[in-house]
Design a protein around this motif. Sequence first.
Motif, mmCIF file in Angstrom:
data_model
loop_
_atom_site.group_PDB
_atom_site.id
_atom_site.type_symbol
_atom_site.label_atom_id
_atom_site.label_comp_id
_atom_site.label_asym_id
_atom_site.label_seq_id
_atom_site.Cartn_x
_atom_site.Cartn_y
_atom_site.Cartn_z
ATOM 1 N N LEU A 13 39.633 49.589 110.080
ATOM 2 C CA LEU A 13 39.127 48.915 111.276
ATOM 3 C C LEU A 13 39.182 47.404 111.105
ATOM 4 O O LEU A 13 39.631 46.686 112.013
ATOM 5 C CB LEU A 13 37.691 49.355 111.555
ATOM 6 C CG LEU A 13 36.983 48.666 112.736
ATOM 7 C CD1 LEU A 13 37.716 48.952 114.038
ATOM 8 C CD2 LEU A 13 35.534 49.128 112.831
ATOM 9 N N LEU A 14 38.741 46.909 109.941
ATOM 10 C CA LEU A 14 38.754 45.466 109.680
ATOM 11 C C LEU A 14 40.176 44.923 109.663
ATOM 12 O O LEU A 14 40.471 43.891 110.286
ATOM 13 C CB LEU A 14 38.060 45.166 108.350
ATOM 14 C CG LEU A 14 38.036 43.698 107.907
ATOM 15 C CD1 LEU A 14 37.292 42.847 108.929
ATOM 16 C CD2 LEU A 14 37.418 43.558 106.525
ATOM 17 N N THR A 17 41.650 45.004 113.188
ATOM 18 C CA THR A 17 41.020 43.987 114.040
ATOM 19 C C THR A 17 41.601 42.607 113.759
ATOM 20 O O THR A 17 41.948 41.856 114.684
ATOM 21 C CB THR A 17 39.496 43.965 113.812
ATOM 22 O OG1 THR A 17 38.947 45.245 114.139
ATOM 23 C CG2 THR A 17 38.842 42.903 114.693
ATOM 24 N N GLU A 20 45.106 42.424 115.074
ATOM 25 C CA GLU A 20 45.114 42.314 116.534
ATOM 26 C C GLU A 20 44.795 40.883 116.975
ATOM 27 O O GLU A 20 45.360 40.383 117.948
ATOM 28 C CB GLU A 20 44.088 43.282 117.142
ATOM 29 C CG GLU A 20 44.475 44.747 117.062
ATOM 30 C CD GLU A 20 45.649 45.087 117.955
ATOM 31 O OE1 GLU A 20 45.765 44.512 119.044
ATOM 32 O OE2 GLU A 20 46.468 45.934 117.559
ATOM 33 N N ILE A 21 43.892 40.225 116.255
ATOM 34 C CA ILE A 21 43.555 38.833 116.576
ATOM 35 C C ILE A 21 44.760 37.933 116.343
ATOM 36 O O ILE A 21 45.094 37.071 117.177
ATOM 37 C CB ILE A 21 42.355 38.358 115.734
ATOM 38 C CG1 ILE A 21 41.086 39.095 116.172
ATOM 39 C CG2 ILE A 21 42.152 36.841 115.879
ATOM 40 C CD1 ILE A 21 39.884 38.833 115.291
ATOM 41 N N SER A 158 38.414 50.619 119.048
ATOM 42 C CA SER A 158 37.356 49.730 118.548
ATOM 43 C C SER A 158 37.936 48.404 118.073
ATOM 44 O O SER A 158 37.392 47.331 118.366
ATOM 45 C CB SER A 158 36.599 50.405 117.395
ATOM 46 O OG SER A 158 35.962 51.576 117.834
ATOM 47 N N ALA A 159 39.051 48.466 117.348
ATOM 48 C CA ALA A 159 39.691 47.249 116.847
ATOM 49 C C ALA A 159 40.177 46.369 117.995
ATOM 50 O O ALA A 159 40.012 45.142 117.959
ATOM 51 C CB ALA A 159 40.862 47.608 115.930
ATOM 52 N N ILE A 162 37.006 44.793 119.731
ATOM 53 C CA ILE A 162 36.396 43.739 118.906
ATOM 54 C C ILE A 162 37.270 42.489 118.898
ATOM 55 O O ILE A 162 36.776 41.365 119.070
ATOM 56 C CB ILE A 162 36.170 44.240 117.462
ATOM 57 C CG1 ILE A 162 35.128 45.352 117.446
ATOM 58 C CG2 ILE A 162 35.715 43.087 116.556
ATOM 59 C CD1 ILE A 162 35.007 46.066 116.111
ATOM 60 N N SER A 163 38.580 42.683 118.699
ATOM 61 C CA SER A 163 39.489 41.530 118.656
ATOM 62 C C SER A 163 39.508 40.795 119.985
ATOM 63 O O SER A 163 39.550 39.560 120.026
ATOM 64 C CB SER A 163 40.908 41.984 118.282
ATOM 65 O OG SER A 163 41.455 42.842 119.279
#
Length: 238
Positions: A13-14, A17, A20-21, A158-159, A162-163
Amino acid sequence: MDFLFQPETYISLLTLTLLEIVLGIDNIIFISIVTGKLPKERQKRIRTIGLLLALLFRIGLLCIITVIIGLKHPIFSVGSFAFSARDLILLLGGLFLIAKSVTEIHGKVEGEEHQVKSSKSKAGFAILMQIVALDIIFSFDSILTAVGLSNHLGIMISAVVISMVVMIFFSGYISEFINKHATLQVLALSFLILIGFMLTMEAFHYEIPKGYIYFALFFSMVVEMINLRMRKKEVAKH
């Protein structure tokens, strides 16, 4: 639900994320530049709508991921070259990004960048449509990356969420900083031309490692930040 208690889930996930950012930087740059033509009071609203639409596109595409993967299958050939639906989308998106960036640079050089402010409602709608078009293109890249890193739809969504929240929060600062400095705008547009070129090459099955392009952007930004600092010192001396 056992995967929720596995450390690998949160590492994935981290990682996803953060990726994706990074992949969303080009989207923020494009949105920042095109919304910079609007009156200041409308920029935040259009930026937020554009990024929220990008979020909806990405979640929607994740939910029909089998269809997205199927877009890689050839639909017609030109000589020995086979084109899929994904290739056509990347080609059109790349050409649009190159044409748009070149036009923006030309407008800034010729001093025509503020003409769109003459019709506020039409300008806002036109800019939003441009953002939507690029959101679709960038979403394909983002989703295919997500699929390569995780097999769980929940983690991928979720990723993405969040991103996108992070990008919405920082988009205002990035937009203000880019639009404040003309040289940074040209640098950002040049970066978008590179992204457009990369998308076009991918349409013809030539993979260009994205790390090279993002490193080139980072290096150029560092050099430009040094130039800005030096110019401030020169102005202070006088």
